[in-house]
Scaffold this motif. Structure first.
Motif, PDB file in Angstrom:
ATOM      1  N   LYS A   1       0.804  -1.299   0.197  1.00 37.43           N
ATOM      2  CA  LYS A   1       0.272  -0.464  -0.062  1.00 37.43           C
ATOM      3  C   LYS A   1       0.861   1.354   0.083  1.00 37.43           C
ATOM      4  CE  LYS A   1      -3.847  -1.937   2.348  1.00 37.43           C
ATOM      5  NZ  LYS A   1      -5.176  -2.012   3.871  1.00 37.43           N
ATOM      6  N   ALA A   2       1.837   1.233   0.904  1.00 38.73           N
ATOM      7  CA  ALA A   2       2.882   2.402   0.961  1.00 38.73           C
ATOM      8  C   ALA A   2       3.685   2.703  -0.953  1.00 38.73           C
ATOM      9  CB  ALA A   2       4.467   1.872   1.953  1.00 38.73           C
ATOM     10  N   GLY A   3       3.295   1.652  -1.836  1.00 39.32           N
ATOM     11  CA  GLY A   3       4.215   2.285  -2.774  1.00 39.32           C
ATOM     12  C   GLY A   3       3.094   2.598  -4.322  1.00 39.32           C
ATOM     13  N   GLU A   4       1.547   2.720  -3.477  1.00 39.32           N
ATOM     14  CA  GLU A   4       0.617   3.484  -4.400  1.00 39.32           C
ATOM     15  C   GLU A   4       1.790   5.012  -4.494  1.00 39.32           C
ATOM     16  OE1 GLU A   4      -1.402   4.884  -6.986  1.00 39.32           O
ATOM     17  OE2 GLU A   4      -1.914   2.556  -6.437  1.00 39.32           O
ATOM     18  N   GLY A   5       1.335   6.152  -5.522  1.00 36.32           N
ATOM     19  CA  GLY A   5       1.790   7.128  -5.803  1.00 36.32           C
ATOM     20  C   GLY A   5       3.726   7.292  -6.042  1.00 36.32           C
ATOM     21  N   TYR A   6       4.057   6.185  -6.253  1.00 38.86           N
ATOM     22  CA  TYR A   6       5.801   6.044  -7.315  1.00 38.86           C
ATOM     23  C   TYR A   6       4.871   4.523  -8.213  1.00 38.86           C
ATOM     24  CZ  TYR A   6       6.887   7.581  -2.778  1.00 38.86           C
ATOM     25  OH  TYR A   6       7.581   8.573  -2.114  1.00 38.86           O
ATOM     26  N   VAL A   7       6.670   4.391  -9.235  1.00 36.15           N
ATOM     27  CA  VAL A   7       6.157   3.753 -10.240  1.00 36.15           C
ATOM     28  C   VAL A   7       8.172   3.438 -10.026  1.00 36.15           C
ATOM     29  CG1 VAL A   7       4.357   4.337 -11.492  1.00 36.15           C
ATOM     30  CG2 VAL A   7       7.466   5.632 -12.118  1.00 36.15           C
ATOM     31  N   ARG A   8       8.363   1.782 -10.381  1.00 37.92           N
ATOM     32  CA  ARG A   8       9.657   1.317 -10.587  1.00 37.92           C
ATOM     33  C   ARG A   8       9.966   1.165 -12.027  1.00 37.92           C
ATOM     34  NH1 ARG A   8      11.267  -4.262  -8.916  1.00 37.92           N
ATOM     35  NH2 ARG A   8      10.821  -4.651 -10.779  1.00 37.92           N
ATOM     36  N   PHE A   9      11.645   1.319 -12.028  1.00 41.37           N
ATOM     37  CA  PHE A   9      12.275   2.185 -13.880  1.00 41.37           C
ATOM     38  C   PHE A   9      12.930   0.393 -13.336  1.00 41.37           C
ATOM     39  CE2 PHE A   9       9.778   5.694 -13.960  1.00 41.37           C
ATOM     40  CZ  PHE A   9       9.947   6.053 -14.751  1.00 41.37           C
ATOM     41  N   SER A  10      13.306   0.059 -14.041  1.00 44.16           N
ATOM     42  CA  SER A  10      14.520  -1.424 -14.287  1.00 44.16           C
ATOM     43  C   SER A  10      15.373  -0.438 -14.544  1.00 44.16           C
ATOM     44  CB  SER A  10      14.275  -2.275 -14.543  1.00 44.16           C
ATOM     45  OG  SER A  10      15.594  -3.442 -14.739  1.00 44.16           O
ATOM     46  N   LEU A  11      16.717  -0.733 -14.534  1.00 44.18           N
ATOM     47  CA  LEU A  11      18.142  -0.598 -14.834  1.00 44.18           C
ATOM     48  C   LEU A  11      18.081  -1.773 -16.086  1.00 44.18           C
ATOM     49  CD1 LEU A  11      20.000   1.438 -12.308  1.00 44.18           C
ATOM     50  CD2 LEU A  11      18.523   2.370 -13.527  1.00 44.18           C
ATOM     51  N   CYS A  12      17.936  -3.434 -16.290  1.00 48.20           N
ATOM     52  CA  CYS A  12      18.210  -3.780 -17.027  1.00 48.20           C
ATOM     53  C   CYS A  12      17.582  -3.789 -18.025  1.00 48.20           C
ATOM     54  CB  CYS A  12      17.372  -5.211 -16.152  1.00 48.20           C
ATOM     55  SG  CYS A  12      18.560  -5.559 -14.731  1.00 48.20           S
ATOM     56  N   VAL A  13      18.115  -3.142 -18.850  1.00 47.71           N
ATOM     57  CA  VAL A  13      17.589  -2.528 -20.515  1.00 47.71           C
ATOM     58  C   VAL A  13      18.838  -1.359 -20.926  1.00 47.71           C
ATOM     59  CG1 VAL A  13      15.741  -0.656 -21.437  1.00 47.71           C
ATOM     60  CG2 VAL A  13      15.475  -1.541 -19.393  1.00 47.71           C
ATOM     61  N   HIS A  14      18.822  -1.739 -22.016  1.00 53.97           N
ATOM     62  CA  HIS A  14      20.336  -0.862 -23.237  1.00 53.97           C
ATOM     63  C   HIS A  14      20.383   0.114 -23.218  1.00 53.97           C
ATOM     64  CE1 HIS A  14      23.235  -0.290 -26.164  1.00 53.97           C
ATOM     65  NE2 HIS A  14      23.648  -1.540 -25.716  1.00 53.97           N
ATOM     66  N   GLU A  15      20.960   1.070 -22.694  1.00 58.52           N
ATOM     67  CA  GLU A  15      21.038   2.658 -23.627  1.00 58.52           C
ATOM     68  C   GLU A  15      20.569   2.895 -24.340  1.00 58.52           C
ATOM     69  OE1 GLU A  15      23.870   0.770 -21.888  1.00 58.52           O
ATOM     70  OE2 GLU A  15      25.279   1.421 -21.031  1.00 58.52           O
ATOM     71  N   LYS A  16      20.309   2.526 -25.591  1.00 54.98           N
ATOM     72  CA  LYS A  16      19.648   3.026 -26.340  1.00 54.98           C
ATOM     73  C   LYS A  16      18.657   2.962 -26.591  1.00 54.98           C
ATOM     74  CE  LYS A  16      23.439   1.526 -30.013  1.00 54.98           C
ATOM     75  NZ  LYS A  16      23.897   0.696 -31.436  1.00 54.98           N
ATOM     76  N   ALA A  17      17.779   1.762 -25.346  1.00 54.99           N
ATOM     77  CA  ALA A  17      16.244   1.947 -25.190  1.00 54.99           C
ATOM     78  C   ALA A  17      16.309   2.893 -24.793  1.00 54.99           C
ATOM     79  CB  ALA A  17      16.341   0.363 -24.716  1.00 54.99           C
ATOM     80  N   ILE A  18      16.920   3.161 -23.238  1.00 52.16           N
ATOM     81  CA  ILE A  18      16.466   4.378 -22.527  1.00 52.16           C
ATOM     82  C   ILE A  18      16.410   5.683 -23.033  1.00 52.16           C
ATOM     83  CG2 ILE A  18      16.810   5.390 -19.918  1.00 52.16           C
ATOM     84  CD1 ILE A  18      18.467   3.106 -19.434  1.00 52.16           C
ATOM     85  N   GLN A  19      17.195   5.739 -24.164  1.00 52.06           N
ATOM     86  CA  GLN A  19      16.503   7.103 -25.103  1.00 52.06           C
ATOM     87  C   GLN A  19      15.675   6.847 -25.493  1.00 52.06           C
ATOM     88  OE1 GLN A  19      19.240   9.501 -24.946  1.00 52.06           O
ATOM     89  NE2 GLN A  19      17.836  10.174 -25.342  1.00 52.06           N
ATOM     90  N   GLU A  20      15.747   5.654 -26.246  1.00 52.48           N
ATOM     91  CA  GLU A  20      14.534   5.815 -27.434  1.00 52.48           C
ATOM     92  C   GLU A  20      12.778   6.784 -26.290  1.00 52.48           C
ATOM     93  OE1 GLU A  20      11.176   4.977 -29.649  1.00 52.48           O
ATOM     94  OE2 GLU A  20      13.806   5.577 -30.068  1.00 52.48           O
ATOM     95  N   ALA A  21      13.182   5.933 -25.583  1.00 51.53           N
ATOM     96  CA  ALA A  21      12.002   6.105 -24.778  1.00 51.53           C
ATOM     97  C   ALA A  21      12.471   7.522 -23.651  1.00 51.53           C
ATOM     98  CB  ALA A  21      11.917   4.981 -22.604  1.00 51.53           C
ATOM     99  N   ILE A  22      13.372   8.167 -23.974  1.00 53.18           N
ATOM    100  CA  ILE A  22      13.000   9.761 -23.600  1.00 53.18           C
ATOM    101  C   ILE A  22      12.778   9.964 -24.937  1.00 53.18           C
ATOM    102  CG2 ILE A  22      14.713  11.365 -23.285  1.00 53.18           C
ATOM    103  CD1 ILE A  22      16.445   9.848 -21.709  1.00 53.18           C
ATOM    104  N   ASN A  23      13.393   9.991 -25.955  1.00 51.76           N
ATOM    105  CA  ASN A  23      13.413  10.147 -27.277  1.00 51.76           C
ATOM    106  C   ASN A  23      11.455   9.883 -27.843  1.00 51.76           C
ATOM    107  OD1 ASN A  23      15.719  10.974 -27.860  1.00 51.76           O
ATOM    108  ND2 ASN A  23      15.652   8.821 -29.440  1.00 51.76           N
ATOM    109  N   ARG A  24      10.682   9.395 -27.175  1.00 54.63           N
ATOM    110  CA  ARG A  24       9.321   8.861 -27.408  1.00 54.63           C
ATOM    111  C   ARG A  24       8.347  10.263 -26.568  1.00 54.63           C
ATOM    112  NH1 ARG A  24       8.003   2.527 -27.471  1.00 54.63           N
ATOM    113  NH2 ARG A  24       9.675   1.978 -29.106  1.00 54.63           N
ATOM    114  N   ILE A  25       8.869  10.437 -25.325  1.00 59.75           N
ATOM    115  CA  ILE A  25       8.069  10.856 -24.436  1.00 59.75           C
ATOM    116  C   ILE A  25       8.674  12.451 -24.883  1.00 59.75           C
ATOM    117  CG2 ILE A  25       8.392  12.178 -21.915  1.00 59.75           C
ATOM    118  CD1 ILE A  25       7.318   9.223 -22.391  1.00 59.75           C
TER     119      ILE A  25
END
Length: 380
Positions: free
Chosen positions: A356-380
């Protein structure tokens, strides 16, 4: 009509087991999903680890049943690892039990100590398996809140206001998942004192101690800790061996012997090649962890950028392979996650999964290649 047991009604299907069906359906439909929800390392183990597996698997005599307590060389390797990196002394013959992943250790520990009606202290937010295992065994989960203003550490004053007479086990986990709160020896001292005062087993789950942490810590660095503590550890994150399923449990000989009695009735030991690979992984030097953390550090900076662009905030003095991000006031984590998934095809984990204390938060994993994270940034 055959009915299911009562324990099935006590637990739900694991969140990722359900949600990934939905994510995989989107992928099957051709959607370019970036999965930032799962903490499964995408990097390979060290070459020597794979070579040890291959070499052992090539030998005809390697494929039989193995010792329920792991081969002596593996227990010795775990003991040397603990002494080298944590300055903690463990007896390999009696105080270490290799596991088929540390997740099974949560069940083995619980089955060894819990009876129906016993109570278990579980962190909120925390790893969902602590709760599901307690419920499967007919024990009662008692949640203790972790709050940002208290560094995501237990509030011992609040805990001591409760009736603790039925509590058998207290689960703790530092570096903490999902928040990334760092391990702290002063905190470990408080935990050991608390456990001794109320005769509660302090079960410390320690799989993240090397990830983005320059000074790894174990609860066994605290004097007198073996009297009341157990510690789970794993090669899943530190050695990129999540699918190999290899971990360990450490504690005093009397407890390890009792837990072995339970474990020996539930599996027939680990494949020898995996054990030899684990020995190779445990022998790696500090340069392995430095390189691993260099990669995770670069990824984390990108995720921080993504978090900011999404209008969220996060703490930066953290460890582990996740970024725990706070949503703007009033936003639902489920709605945010689904919006991100269906609008931008980015999957992250809603915080309520961890309590319940986790409501209002989200968790991002770092098990993702830098190119994929950059692509996520570009989409936003």
């Amino acid at each position: 009509m055959v009915s299911f047991s009562k324990r099935v009604a006590q637990v739900e299907e694991y969140y990722f087991s359900k949600k990934l069906k939905e994510v995989n359906q989107l992928i099957a439909e051709g959607k370019p999903i970036i999965n930032m929800g799962i903490g499964s390392p995408d990097l390979p183990p060290h070459l020597t680890v794979v070579e040890a597996l291959y070499k052992t698997a090539s030998l005809p005599k390697s494929h039989g049943y193995q010792n329920y307590q792991g081969i002596p060389a593996l227990r010795k390797a775990f003991a040397e690892f603990y002494f080298k990196f944590y300055q903690a002394s463990l007896l390999p013959q009696t105080e270490i039990l290799p596991l088929i992943g540390s997740k099974e250790g949560i069940m083995h520990v619980s089955m060894t100590f819990l009876n129906e009606g016993d109570e278990v202290l579980i962190p909120d937010p925390g790893y969902p398996t602590y709760t599901s295992v307690a419920k499967l065994l007919g024990a009662s989960p008692i949640y203790y809140s972790l709050k940002a203003e208290n560094k995501w550490y237990p509030d011992f004053k609040e805990l001591e206001k409760q009736d603790l007479s039925k509590v058998k086990i207290m689960w703790v986990n530092y570096p903490h998942m999902p928040t990334g709160a760092k391990a702290d020896l002063h905190l470990f001292q408080k935990l050991i004192a608390f456990g001794k005062k109320y005769n509660i087993i302090i079960a410390h789950d320690n799989p993240y101690s090397f990830i983005l942490e320059d000074n790894p810590k174990s609860i066994f660095q605290i004097e007198g800790s073996k009297e009341i503590a157990l510690e789970l550890n794993s090669l899943s994150k530190t050695s990129n061996m999540a699918g190999w399923r290899i971990g360990m449990l450490a504690g005093k000989a009397e407890w390890i012997q009792a837990i072995t009695k339970v474990k020996s009735n539930m599996d027939s030991g680990m494949f020898l090649g995996i054990q030899e690979g684990a020995i190779a992984a445990l022998a790696l030097g500090g340069d392995w962890y430095q390189q691993l953390n260099k990669t995770y550090s670069e990824r984390r900076k990108l995720v921080w950028d993504l978090v900011e662009k999404l209008g969220m905030s996060c703490e930066k003095d953290t460890a582990g392979m996740f970024v725990w991000a706070k949503l703007p006031e009033g936003q639902s984590s489920d709605q945010f996650v689904d919006s991100l998934l269906y609008t931008y095809h980015i999957f992250v984990t809603p915080g309520h999964v961890f309590g319940k204390a986790g409501e209002g938060y989200v968790r991002f994993s770092l098990c993702v290649h830098e190119k994929a994270i950059q692509e996520a940034i570009n989409r936003i």
